[in-house]
Write a protein that holds these residues in place. Structure first.
Motif, PDB file in Angstrom:
ATOM      1  N   THR A   1      -4.948  -4.637 -11.684  1.00 22.27           N
ATOM      2  CA  THR A   1      -4.304  -5.382 -10.596  1.00 22.27           C
ATOM      3  C   THR A   1      -3.787  -4.435  -9.510  1.00 22.27           C
ATOM      4  O   THR A   1      -2.923  -4.800  -8.722  1.00 22.27           O
ATOM      5  CB  THR A   1      -3.146  -6.270 -11.124  1.00 22.27           C
ATOM      6  N   ALA A   2      -4.305  -3.244  -9.496  1.00 25.76           N
ATOM      7  CA  ALA A   2      -4.023  -2.276  -8.429  1.00 25.76           C
ATOM      8  C   ALA A   2      -5.292  -1.472  -8.200  1.00 25.76           C
ATOM      9  O   ALA A   2      -6.083  -1.274  -9.124  1.00 25.76           O
ATOM     10  CB  ALA A   2      -2.870  -1.348  -8.796  1.00 25.76           C
ATOM     11  N   GLY A   3      -5.486  -1.031  -6.976  1.00 24.59           N
ATOM     12  CA  GLY A   3      -6.683  -0.264  -6.653  1.00 24.59           C
ATOM     13  C   GLY A   3      -6.359   0.876  -5.713  1.00 24.59           C
ATOM     14  O   GLY A   3      -5.195   1.273  -5.561  1.00 24.59           O
ATOM     15  N   LEU A   4      -7.381   1.400  -5.106  1.00 27.00           N
ATOM     16  CA  LEU A   4      -7.242   2.519  -4.174  1.00 27.00           C
ATOM     17  C   LEU A   4      -8.004   2.196  -2.892  1.00 27.00           C
ATOM     18  O   LEU A   4      -9.062   1.565  -2.938  1.00 27.00           O
ATOM     19  CB  LEU A   4      -7.817   3.796  -4.768  1.00 27.00           C
ATOM     20  N   THR A   5      -7.464   2.656  -1.765  1.00 25.69           N
ATOM     21  CA  THR A   5      -8.209   2.529  -0.520  1.00 25.69           C
ATOM     22  C   THR A   5      -7.842   3.667   0.412  1.00 25.69           C
ATOM     23  O   THR A   5      -6.716   4.173   0.387  1.00 25.69           O
ATOM     24  CB  THR A   5      -7.965   1.159   0.146  1.00 25.69           C
ATOM     25  N   LEU A   6      -8.813   4.060   1.202  1.00 27.29           N
ATOM     26  CA  LEU A   6      -8.600   5.057   2.255  1.00 27.29           C
ATOM     27  C   LEU A   6      -8.534   4.308   3.572  1.00 27.29           C
ATOM     28  O   LEU A   6      -9.472   3.582   3.911  1.00 27.29           O
ATOM     29  CB  LEU A   6      -9.789   6.023   2.318  1.00 27.29           C
ATOM     30  N   ASN A   7      -7.429   4.493   4.302  1.00 29.60           N
ATOM     31  CA  ASN A   7      -7.362   3.890   5.628  1.00 29.60           C
ATOM     32  C   ASN A   7      -6.257   4.563   6.429  1.00 29.60           C
ATOM     33  O   ASN A   7      -5.684   5.554   5.992  1.00 29.60           O
ATOM     34  CB  ASN A   7      -7.182   2.375   5.542  1.00 29.60           C
ATOM     35  N   GLU A   8      -5.961   4.017   7.573  1.00 30.07           N
ATOM     36  CA  GLU A   8      -5.007   4.664   8.468  1.00 30.07           C
ATOM     37  C   GLU A   8      -3.607   4.711   7.882  1.00 30.07           C
ATOM     38  O   GLU A   8      -3.073   3.685   7.456  1.00 30.07           O
ATOM     39  CB  GLU A   8      -4.968   3.927   9.819  1.00 30.07           C
ATOM     40  N   ASN A   9      -3.021   5.900   7.899  1.00 29.86           N
ATOM     41  CA  ASN A   9      -1.641   6.029   7.425  1.00 29.86           C
ATOM     42  C   ASN A   9      -0.711   6.503   8.538  1.00 29.86           C
ATOM     43  O   ASN A   9       0.396   6.939   8.274  1.00 29.86           O
ATOM     44  CB  ASN A   9      -1.549   6.968   6.217  1.00 29.86           C
TER      45      ASN A   9
ATOM     46  N   ALA B   1      -1.604  -1.036   7.350  1.00 24.76           N
ATOM     47  CA  ALA B   1      -1.460  -1.418   5.936  1.00 24.76           C
ATOM     48  C   ALA B   1      -0.950  -2.852   5.819  1.00 24.76           C
ATOM     49  O   ALA B   1      -1.419  -3.619   4.968  1.00 24.76           O
ATOM     50  CB  ALA B   1      -0.510  -0.444   5.229  1.00 24.76           C
ATOM     51  N   GLU B   2      -0.012  -3.226   6.692  1.00 24.79           N
ATOM     52  CA  GLU B   2       0.500  -4.606   6.665  1.00 24.79           C
ATOM     53  C   GLU B   2      -0.611  -5.600   6.981  1.00 24.79           C
ATOM     54  O   GLU B   2      -0.695  -6.670   6.373  1.00 24.79           O
ATOM     55  CB  GLU B   2       1.648  -4.749   7.674  1.00 24.79           C
TER      56      GLU B   2
ATOM     57  N   GLY C   1      -5.628   8.182   5.284  1.00 23.62           N
ATOM     58  CA  GLY C   1      -4.709   8.477   4.197  1.00 23.62           C
ATOM     59  C   GLY C   1      -5.154   7.707   2.972  1.00 23.62           C
ATOM     60  O   GLY C   1      -5.869   6.701   3.074  1.00 23.62           O
ATOM     61  N   LEU C   2      -4.737   8.184   1.817  1.00 21.22           N
ATOM     62  CA  LEU C   2      -5.118   7.525   0.566  1.00 21.22           C
ATOM     63  C   LEU C   2      -3.952   6.665   0.071  1.00 21.22           C
ATOM     64  O   LEU C   2      -2.817   7.148  -0.016  1.00 21.22           O
ATOM     65  CB  LEU C   2      -5.474   8.588  -0.482  1.00 21.22           C
TER      66      LEU C   2
ATOM     67  N   LEU D   1       0.863  -1.167   0.000  1.00 23.22           N
ATOM     68  CA  LEU D   1       0.000   0.000   0.000  1.00 23.22           C
ATOM     69  C   LEU D   1       0.906   1.226   0.000  1.00 23.22           C
ATOM     70  O   LEU D   1       1.682   1.429   0.935  1.00 23.22           O
ATOM     71  CB  LEU D   1      -0.925   0.014   1.229  1.00 23.22           C
ATOM     72  N   VAL D   2       0.828   2.021  -1.060  1.00 19.12           N
ATOM     73  CA  VAL D   2       1.677   3.204  -1.204  1.00 19.12           C
ATOM     74  C   VAL D   2       0.852   4.438  -0.823  1.00 19.12           C
ATOM     75  O   VAL D   2      -0.173   4.716  -1.453  1.00 19.12           O
ATOM     76  CB  VAL D   2       2.185   3.334  -2.656  1.00 19.12           C
ATOM     77  N   ASP D   3       1.310   5.140   0.176  1.00 23.88           N
ATOM     78  CA  ASP D   3       0.606   6.337   0.644  1.00 23.88           C
ATOM     79  C   ASP D   3       0.793   7.466  -0.375  1.00 23.88           C
ATOM     80  O   ASP D   3       1.910   7.946  -0.584  1.00 23.88           O
ATOM     81  CB  ASP D   3       1.155   6.753   2.010  1.00 23.88           C
ATOM     82  N   ILE D   4      -0.299   7.853  -1.024  1.00 23.01           N
ATOM     83  CA  ILE D   4      -0.226   8.913  -2.041  1.00 23.01           C
ATOM     84  C   ILE D   4      -0.980  10.171  -1.586  1.00 23.01           C
ATOM     85  O   ILE D   4      -1.266  11.049  -2.405  1.00 23.01           O
ATOM     86  CB  ILE D   4      -0.783   8.421  -3.403  1.00 23.01           C
ATOM     87  N   THR D   5      -1.259  10.257  -0.295  1.00 31.07           N
ATOM     88  CA  THR D   5      -2.034  11.385   0.221  1.00 31.07           C
ATOM     89  C   THR D   5      -1.364  12.726  -0.105  1.00 31.07           C
ATOM     90  O   THR D   5      -2.031  13.662  -0.586  1.00 31.07           O
ATOM     91  CB  THR D   5      -2.211  11.269   1.749  1.00 31.07           C
TER      92      THR D   5
END
Ligand code: ZN
Length: 131
Positions: free
Chosen positions: A43-51, A57-58, A110-111, A14-18
């Motif tokens: 084969t890649a998506g987006l998610t909002l969660n704790e950064n 993320a792990e 974070g995105l 999960l790469v933080d792009i915020t």
């Protein structure tokens, strides 16, 4: 529409792009509006969660691996069916509010670009609309 380039470095991450998306919002000059983010990948998506705590993320990746193991008797012959399934579980777009020229996110949100078949060069498309 702005096309951000995101270079992933692992098979799954999960790469933080915020910050990059915040920069697009800032440079758009939009004060009140909508920021739509789209990942043009299968084969890649987006998610909002704790950064804040990286273990979140792990944990998300660990659970997705349990739900969708890499080898599972899939019919897709390219060998990356699990990545397709995980990307669909995450989704390909996120819409956020823009207030006072910045993304209005929850305290811990974070995105993330969710990579499931990397490392690869990925794109994230961002459109900021005043409204
Ligand atoms: Zn495939």
């Amino acid at each position: 529409m702005i096309r951000l380039q995101v270079r992933t470095s692992s098979h799954a991450e999960l790469v933080d792009i915020t910050a990059e998306v915040q920069r697009v919002v800032r440079e758009s000059g939009v004060q009140q509006g909508i920021c739509h983010v789209f990942a043009p990948h299968t084969t890649a998506g987006l998610t909002l969660n704790e950064n804040c705590d990286p273990s979140v993320a792990e944990d998300i990746l660990m659970v997705l691996d349990k739900l969708v193991p890499w080898r599972g008797g899939y019919r897709h012959t390219e060998g990356n069916a699990a990545a397709h399934v995980k990307a669909s579980l995450m989704g390909n777009s996120i819409t956020m509010f823009v207030q006072n020229g910045t993304l209005a996110l929850g305290t811990w949100q974070g995105l993330f670009l969710a990579e499931f078949d990397g490392p690869r060069q990925r794109q994230v498309w961002v459109k900021v609309v005043s409204c």
